[in-house]
Design an enzyme around this catalytic site. Structure first.
Site, short mmCIF file in Angstrom:
data_model
loop_
_atom_site.label_atom_id
_atom_site.label_comp_id
_atom_site.label_asym_id
_atom_site.label_seq_id
_atom_site.Cartn_x
_atom_site.Cartn_y
_atom_site.Cartn_z
N ASN A 167 40.33 0.52 -31.16
CA ASN A 167 40.69 1.22 -29.91
C ASN A 167 39.62 2.19 -29.41
O ASN A 167 39.49 2.40 -28.21
CB ASN A 167 42.06 1.88 -30.01
N ARG B 6 32.62 9.61 -36.04
CA ARG B 6 33.21 10.74 -36.75
C ARG B 6 33.27 10.53 -38.26
O ARG B 6 33.61 11.45 -39.00
CB ARG B 6 34.53 11.17 -36.15
N LYS C 230 32.61 -1.36 -42.02
CA LYS C 230 33.22 -2.58 -41.49
C LYS C 230 33.96 -2.24 -40.20
O LYS C 230 35.03 -1.66 -40.22
CB LYS C 230 34.21 -3.21 -42.48
N ALA D 223 36.11 -2.94 -36.62
CA ALA D 223 37.22 -3.83 -36.31
C ALA D 223 36.68 -5.17 -35.81
O ALA D 223 35.71 -5.21 -35.05
CB ALA D 223 38.10 -3.20 -35.23
N SER E 11 46.08 1.37 -39.06
CA SER E 11 47.54 1.44 -39.12
C SER E 11 48.03 1.96 -40.48
O SER E 11 47.35 1.81 -41.51
CB SER E 11 48.12 0.06 -38.86
N GLU F 30 43.21 8.21 -41.65
CA GLU F 30 43.60 8.56 -40.27
C GLU F 30 44.48 7.42 -39.78
O GLU F 30 43.99 6.37 -39.39
CB GLU F 30 42.35 8.68 -39.39
N CYS G 220 46.04 6.67 -31.12
CA CYS G 220 46.95 7.18 -32.15
C CYS G 220 47.55 8.51 -31.70
O CYS G 220 48.60 8.91 -32.17
CB CYS G 220 46.19 7.36 -33.45
N GLU H 292 55.20 2.95 -32.86
CA GLU H 292 54.03 3.30 -32.07
C GLU H 292 53.90 2.26 -30.94
O GLU H 292 53.70 1.08 -31.20
CB GLU H 292 52.80 3.24 -32.99
P1 NAD Z 1 44.66 -2.07 -38.40
O1 NAD Z 1 45.18 -1.28 -39.53
O2 NAD Z 1 45.26 -3.41 -38.16
O3 NAD Z 1 43.12 -2.33 -38.56
C1 NAD Z 1 42.21 -1.27 -38.75
C2 NAD Z 1 41.02 -1.77 -39.52
O4 NAD Z 1 41.46 -2.15 -40.81
C3 NAD Z 1 40.33 -2.99 -38.92
O5 NAD Z 1 38.95 -2.85 -39.10
C4 NAD Z 1 40.86 -4.14 -39.77
O6 NAD Z 1 39.96 -5.20 -39.88
C5 NAD Z 1 41.01 -3.45 -41.11
N1 NAD Z 1 41.98 -4.06 -42.03
C6 NAD Z 1 43.09 -4.76 -41.76
N2 NAD Z 1 43.71 -5.12 -42.90
C7 NAD Z 1 42.98 -4.62 -43.92
C8 NAD Z 1 43.11 -4.62 -45.34
N3 NAD Z 1 44.11 -5.22 -45.96
N4 NAD Z 1 42.17 -3.98 -46.05
C9 NAD Z 1 41.15 -3.36 -45.45
N5 NAD Z 1 40.98 -3.31 -44.13
C10 NAD Z 1 41.88 -3.93 -43.36
O7 NAD Z 1 44.77 -1.14 -37.13
P2 NAD Z 1 44.28 -1.46 -35.66
O8 NAD Z 1 45.30 -2.32 -35.00
O9 NAD Z 1 42.86 -1.88 -35.61
O10 NAD Z 1 44.29 0.01 -35.03
C11 NAD Z 1 45.43 0.57 -34.52
C12 NAD Z 1 46.02 1.56 -35.49
O11 NAD Z 1 45.04 2.55 -35.80
C13 NAD Z 1 47.18 2.32 -34.90
O12 NAD Z 1 48.21 2.46 -35.83
C14 NAD Z 1 46.57 3.68 -34.57
O13 NAD Z 1 47.49 4.71 -34.51
C15 NAD Z 1 45.60 3.84 -35.66
N6 NAD Z 1 44.57 4.81 -35.28
C16 NAD Z 1 44.57 6.03 -35.90
C17 NAD Z 1 43.64 6.97 -35.56
C18 NAD Z 1 43.63 8.31 -36.25
O14 NAD Z 1 42.62 8.98 -36.19
N7 NAD Z 1 44.69 8.73 -36.90
C19 NAD Z 1 42.70 6.71 -34.58
C20 NAD Z 1 42.72 5.47 -33.94
C21 NAD Z 1 43.67 4.52 -34.33
#
Ligand code: NAD
Length: 483
Positions: free
Chosen positions: A155, A163, A178, A180, A233, A254, A288, A385
């Site tokens: 996102n 950061r 790594k 997204a 997530s 995060e 988020c 969410e």
């Molecule tokens: P996601 O958890 O699906 O993916 C995030 C990253 O994790 C991607 O790079 C993905 O390839 C990787 N990933 C997925 N499965 C994995 C596994 N089993 N092991 C290791 N890595 C894995 O999340 P998303 O859909 O890309 O992002 C949206 C989520 O991120 C939302 O829940 C949002 O709230 C959160 N988010 C949080 C913050 C924060 O600072 N708190 C900031 C931005 C987004």
């Protein structure tokens, strides 16, 4: 796309751009029409281990570099990104969908982490104190934690990288990143900029991949890896925390949010609507920190809803690179389906649709800005969410109810409140169970402030004075004074 030439669509390991094992690659799509923007190398587990080898090989030498030298590299990268801000914004808009204007905002915000941590690099210090009983002296020394692994979401393709990368470079850590799989291009451009700014080979290694789970497991089983920082997530965060148990890596998490946006009866309603537009619509709601539940005092709820619906209904949805567009596409088809399901269920539970509620015909993954009123507190949309341009509004009768409902979630990242009452502001700051509380503002993110959550939103802080601590270990030295 100027920033990511054919060469920069590979893996970046030990200072060299190269293909993935077996020449594997994957497609990056434009969410505005589903077309292929570029193909990017798809790292295997072996590639990931090679990236860690490269990070480990230079860790000790990198840790010995002068803090000022590390700071200057970050400062140099900050200048280069500023020079190329328009290109970065266009690239991010293309791969993620946000409007170019929003993407420029992210370039500015994300780049500030490099400037901030270029300044923090030279302020890493320990302490010297006398033991309470006198005699010995107690010293502390700060040291980089060692090789790190960063996993970032789609996102905010730039800011979620800077950061982590900024403080790691400042602290003297090496890293494997790594990005997204939906938005790897911005990170590839970032690696190029850091190289031009003088980052030594092996300090940053980049492995775009569609095999996130396999890679993270293999890397975290390796005892040379000392730290993992993840933004994404909550379910994936929990997998990673469990995975960290064997090697006891240090973790920063995060994770997701479910931000309440409280509007009290004494609020400046026009300001609250302005703030709501920012807190809800930044990044098309795919943040988020996005306001997820609007809790409005019953005396002002009707007026607030009308004003918000009026503003939301006037937004233009379209391709992020086109003039006059306010709201770009969501990231993928699944996202549109999930948002629409939440809206449909809320209406089924008794909510009324004031504006929006539909997804325009394709191509592209668009969703109309939407306002719902009389949303049932138990509706799924209040616990899930949303990650889309939907504002669900419900009412409360008094402050006690507002705070109780605001806190009735497993999440604890961002929260917002509009009020003109100072005593109430103090009570809210202390009673809202969130890592961040915005009072009379819809925008809380700031590189100089500690960003992070509590409960299922994770732990650790990014930015502020706290951000660099995530990358430092403390060694305590006992020193008898009479020797
Ligand atoms: P996601 O958890 O699906 O993916 C995030 C990253 O994790 C991607 O790079 C993905 O390839 C990787 N990933 C997925 N499965 C994995 C596994 N089993 N092991 C290791 N890595 C894995 O999340 P998303 O859909 O890309 O992002 C949206 C989520 O991120 C939302 O829940 C949002 O709230 C959160 N988010 C949080 C913050 C924060 O600072 N708190 C900031 C931005 C987004």
């Amino acid at each position: 796309m100027d920033l990511v030439g054919p060469q920069q669509r590979g893996l970046f390991i030990g200072g060299t751009w190269r293909e993935a094992e077996g020449g594997e690659d994957f497609a990056v799509l434009d969410p505005a029409d589903g077309s292929v923007l570029a193909r990017v190398a798809d790292a295997s587990v072996n590639d990931a281990i090679e990236a860690l080898d490269a990070a480990v090989a230079v860790q000790e030498e990198w840790a010995r570099t002068a803090p000022r030298a590390r700071g200057e590299i970050l400062r140099g990268a900050f200048e280069l990104i500023n020079e190329r801000a328009d290109d970065f914004a266009e690239l991010m808009s293309l791969e993620m969908g946000k409007t170019v204007a929003e993407a420029k905002g992210e370039v500015s915000y994300g780049n500030e982490f490099f400037r901030w941590f270029s300044e923090e690099a030279v302020r890493i210090h320990g302490r010297w104190m006398q033991a309470p009983a006198g005699g010995s002296r107690l010293l502390t020394v700060k040291k980089p934690v060692g090789p790190c692994f960063f996993i970032t979401p789609w996102n905010f393709p730039l800011a979620m990288g800077t950061r982590k990368i900024g403080p790691a470079i400042a602290a003297g850590c090496t890293m494997v990143v790594k990005p997204a799989e939906l938005t790897p291009l911005t990170m590839l451009a970032l690696a190029q900029v850091l190289t031009e700014a003088g980052l030594p080979e092996g300090v940053l290694n980049l492995i775009p991949s569609t095999r996130a789970a396999e890679l993270s497991k293999a890397l975290m089983e390796d005892d040379r890896l000392r730290k993992v920082s993840f933004t994404g997530s909550t379910p994936v965060g929990k997998i990673l925390v469990r995975q960290s148990a064997d090697q006891l890596q240090r973790m920063s998490m995060e994770l997701g949010g479910n931000a309440p946006f409280l509007v009290f009866e004494d609020a400046d309603l026009d300001a609250a609507v302005e703030g709501a537009m920012v807190a809800k619509m930044r990044n098309m709601g795919e943040a988020c920190t996005a306001a997820n539940r609007f809790l409005v005092h019953q005396d002002v709820a009707r007026e607030f809803a009308q004003k918000l619906a009026d503003r939301m209904g006037r937004l233009t949805v379209g391709r992020g690179q086109d003039d006059g567009v306010d709201v770009g596409p969501l990231i993928e088809e699944k996202a549109v389906e999930s948002v629409h399901q939440l809206v449909t269920d809320a209406i089924h539970d008794g909510a009324t649709l004031v504006t929006g509620g539909t997804s325009p015909d394709g191509p592209g993954f668009f969703y109309q800005p939407t306002v719902l009123v009389d949303v049932h507190p138990e509706s799924e949309i209040n616990s899930h969410e949303i990650f889309g341009p939907v504002a669900p509004i419900s009412t409360f009768a008094d402050e006690e109810e507002a705070v109780r409902r605001a806190n009735a979630t497993e999440y604890g990242l961002a929260s917002y409140a509009y009020t003109r009452d100072l005593a109430r502001t103090i009570r809210l700051a202390e009673s809202l169970a969130y890592g961040m509380v915005g009072i009379n503002t819809g925008l809380i993110s700031n590189p100089a402030a500690p960003f992070g959550g509590v409960k299922s939103s994770g732990f650790g802080r990014e930015g502020g004075f706290e951000g660099i601590e995530e990358y430092l270990d403390t060694t305590y030295v006992a020193l008898p004074a009479d020797h």
